[in-house]
Structures are given as structure tokens and as C-alpha cells.
Design a protein around this motif. Structure first.
Motif, short mmCIF file in Angstrom:
data_model
loop_
_atom_site.label_atom_id
_atom_site.label_comp_id
_atom_site.label_asym_id
_atom_site.label_seq_id
_atom_site.Cartn_x
_atom_site.Cartn_y
_atom_site.Cartn_z
N GLY A 1 1.03 -1.07 -0.12
CA GLY A 1 -0.13 0.01 -0.01
C GLY A 1 0.80 1.51 -0.08
N ASP A 2 2.00 1.24 0.71
CA ASP A 2 2.87 2.54 0.80
C ASP A 2 3.55 2.64 -0.51
N PHE A 3 3.76 1.53 -1.17
CA PHE A 3 4.42 1.72 -2.46
C PHE A 3 3.56 2.16 -3.60
N MET A 4 2.26 1.85 -3.66
CA MET A 4 1.45 2.04 -4.70
C MET A 4 1.48 3.48 -5.45
N PRO A 5 1.50 4.54 -4.59
CA PRO A 5 1.49 5.82 -5.12
C PRO A 5 2.83 5.87 -6.15
N GLN A 6 4.00 5.23 -5.76
CA GLN A 6 5.17 5.55 -6.65
C GLN A 6 5.16 4.46 -7.68
N PHE A 7 4.27 3.41 -7.59
CA PHE A 7 4.05 2.39 -8.50
C PHE A 7 3.46 3.06 -9.65
N GLU B 1 11.33 3.39 -9.54
CA GLU B 1 10.65 3.65 -8.26
C GLU B 1 10.53 2.52 -7.47
N ALA B 2 10.51 1.11 -7.65
CA ALA B 2 10.97 0.27 -6.82
C ALA B 2 11.94 0.29 -5.96
N ARG B 3 13.00 0.53 -6.87
CA ARG B 3 14.39 0.56 -6.22
C ARG B 3 14.66 1.45 -5.17
N LEU B 4 14.13 2.75 -5.42
CA LEU B 4 13.94 4.01 -4.62
C LEU B 4 13.21 3.46 -3.26
N PHE B 5 12.09 3.05 -3.41
CA PHE B 5 11.25 2.63 -2.27
C PHE B 5 11.98 1.78 -1.28
N ALA B 6 12.51 0.48 -1.95
CA ALA B 6 13.24 -0.45 -1.30
C ALA B 6 14.60 -0.10 -0.45
N GLN B 7 15.02 1.08 -1.12
CA GLN B 7 16.08 1.63 -0.35
C GLN B 7 16.00 2.46 0.76
N THR C 1 8.07 -7.53 -6.38
CA THR C 1 7.20 -8.66 -6.79
C THR C 1 5.92 -7.64 -7.53
N VAL C 2 5.69 -6.52 -6.97
CA VAL C 2 4.66 -5.67 -7.65
C VAL C 2 4.81 -5.41 -9.16
N VAL D 1 4.73 -8.43 -11.53
CA VAL D 1 3.44 -8.68 -11.85
C VAL D 1 2.89 -7.90 -12.88
N ALA D 2 3.25 -6.56 -12.65
CA ALA D 2 2.92 -5.42 -13.74
C ALA D 2 3.39 -5.80 -14.88
N PHE D 3 4.73 -5.97 -15.07
CA PHE D 3 5.25 -6.42 -16.34
C PHE D 3 4.63 -7.49 -17.07
N ILE D 4 4.11 -8.44 -16.34
CA ILE D 4 3.56 -9.83 -16.76
C ILE D 4 2.03 -9.18 -17.43
N VAL D 5 1.53 -8.52 -16.64
CA VAL D 5 0.12 -7.96 -16.99
C VAL D 5 -0.14 -7.11 -18.00
N ILE D 6 1.01 -6.15 -18.46
CA ILE D 6 1.05 -5.25 -19.46
C ILE D 6 1.58 -5.96 -20.72
N SER D 7 2.32 -7.03 -20.66
CA SER D 7 2.64 -7.83 -21.65
C SER D 7 1.67 -8.60 -22.11
N TYR D 8 0.87 -9.04 -21.40
CA TYR D 8 -0.08 -10.22 -21.93
C TYR D 8 -1.29 -9.32 -22.54
N LEU D 9 -1.44 -8.20 -21.96
CA LEU D 9 -2.52 -7.47 -22.41
C LEU D 9 -2.02 -6.55 -23.70
N ALA D 10 -0.88 -6.43 -23.87
CA ALA D 10 -0.32 -5.82 -25.21
C ALA D 10 -0.35 -7.00 -26.32
N SER D 11 -0.04 -8.13 -25.84
CA SER D 11 -0.05 -9.46 -26.68
C SER D 11 -1.68 -9.76 -27.18
N LEU D 12 -2.62 -9.36 -26.33
CA LEU D 12 -3.91 -9.77 -26.86
C LEU D 12 -4.27 -8.52 -28.00
N LEU D 13 -3.81 -7.23 -27.48
CA LEU D 13 -4.14 -6.26 -28.33
C LEU D 13 -3.70 -6.40 -29.82
#
Length: 216
Positions: free
Chosen positions: A9-15, A174-180, A190-191, A194-206
Motif C-alpha cells: 500500500g505504501d508503494f502504490m503511489p510511487q508504482f 521507483e521500486a528500487r528507490l522505495f526499497a532503499q 514483486t509488484v 506482476v505489472a510487467f507480466i500483465v502489461i505484456s499479456y494485454l499488449a499481446s492480446l491487443l
């Protein structure tokens, strides 16, 4: 180690900020690579070798040097020559230019796959050369190469984390900055995975849907 949902939840704004930058880089980089790739492909078919030879040399050089090196050059070397661009603009140009040398080969293959009879028919109808390209050759060639171009879009998406090295805060940045800052690595990484997998899958469907439409 237990999964910490509060860290997510804390990471989501940066995500969301990183996701927006990633999609901007992907969309603009794709447009540049598709447009430049077509220009290179057409220039490689120019009757003069004084046009073909420089284009061939430059495209081979760009294609055979790492994208990471090109990004460093554009961001750190060009300012010494008086050319200063923002980090995101540099990243978009770098990705677009790099992948244009690959899409060039895709376009060339599509153009060469157009049956010779199509050229002969256009000549028999006395169509101007520009008109022949516009209404006869390119529509057929592009329809053939959409799947290959789609694969490069997904490849560009997977290369966007390289922009982090020139200070672009895309998803991985952003993930690296948050982690540090919070000493929590599992959740943000992990977030974005998952985002890369979802975006790649949606792009392939399109792209698959676009391919079916072009075939019809």
C-alpha cells in the motif's frame, strides 16, 4: 520472511508514477521505432548506393551496440557537445532509435514478401511511384509484419528498466528507490514483476486482435 501488505500500500503511489513513465516511454519509443524503421527500409531501397550505404552502416552500428551504451552516450556525452535533453526524452529517443534498426528489417521482409505481380500491375496501370507505395505495396507489407512489430513492442517494454541508469524513475526505478528508503525489497519488486507480466499479456492480446482485423 512474511509478506507485508502495508508495504504494498505504501508503494502504490510511487508504482503508479513509475507505471505512467514506463507507458510513456513505451508508447513514444514504439512510435519512433516504427516510423524511423519504415524510413530506413525505404531508404535501403533507394537506387543510389550513396543513400543505401550510409543507412546500412549506421543501422548496423546501432543494432550491434548495446542499448545501455547508447543511453549513456546520449545522456552523458551529448551535453558536452551542447545537446542537452531531459532524461525521459533521452530514454525515449534511445529506445526508439535502437529498435528502429530492428523494425527496419521487419519492414524490409514485409516489402520483399509482396508478390512481384503487384509491382507489375501498378506499372501496367501507370501509377506514380509514390502512389504505388501508398496504396499497393505498404498496405500489404505492413499487414504481414504486424506480429513481428508487436513482438518488438513487448521487447521494448522489457527494456524500459534500462532507463533507470539515466535517472528515469520508471517502474523499476521507483521500486528500487522505495526499497532503499524502507529496506523492503520483496513487495515492490514483486509488484512490478506482476505489472510487467500483465502489461505484456494485454499488449499481446491487443496485437493479436489487430492482426486478426488486418487479416479480415
Amino acid at each position: 520472511m512474511e509478506w507485508d501488505w502495508s508495504a504494498v500500500g505504501d508503494f502504490m503511489p510511487q508504482f503508479w508514477d513509475g507505471l505512467l513513465v514506463t507507458l510513456q516511454a513505451l508508447a513514444l519509443g514504439s512510435l519512433i521505432s516504427f516510423a524511423l524503421g519504415l524510413v530506413w527500409a525505404l531508404l535501403m531501397r533507394a537506387p543510389s548506393r550513396f543513400v543505401r550505404w550510409p543507412v546500412g552502416v549506421v543501422s548496423e552500428f546501432v543494432r550491434n551496440t548495446p542499448l545501455l551504451v547508447q543511453l549513456f552516450f546520449l545522456f552523458y556525452v551529448l551535453p558536452e557537445w551542447g545537446v542537452t535533453l531531459s532524461a525521459l526524452t533521452t530514454g525515449v529517443i534511445g529506445i526508439g532509435l535502437h529498435y528502429s534498426t530492428y523494425t527496419m528489417q521487419v519492414y524490409r521482409a514485409g516489402i520483399e514478401a509482396v508478390p512481384a505481380g503487384q509491382w507489375e500491375a501498378a506499372t501496367a496501370l501507370n501509377l506514380p511511384r509514390v502512389r504505388t507505395w501508398q496504396v499497393v505495396i505498404l498496405p500489404q507489407a505492413i499487414r504481414r509484419v504486424v506480429p513481428a512489430l508487436g513482438n518488438y513492442v513487448i521487447s521494448m517494454l522489457k527494456d524500459t528498466p534500462m532507463l533507470m541508469v539515466i535517472t528515469v524513475l520508471e517502474m523499476l526505478g521507483e521500486a528500487r528507490l522505495f526499497a532503499q528508503e524502507h529496506f523492503q525489497f520483496t513487495e515492490p519488486l514483486t509488484v512490478i514483476g506482476v505489472a510487467f507480466i500483465v502489461i505484456s499479456y494485454l499488449a499481446s492480446l491487443l496485437l493479436r486482435s489487430l492482426e486478426r482485423r488486418l487479416v479480415r
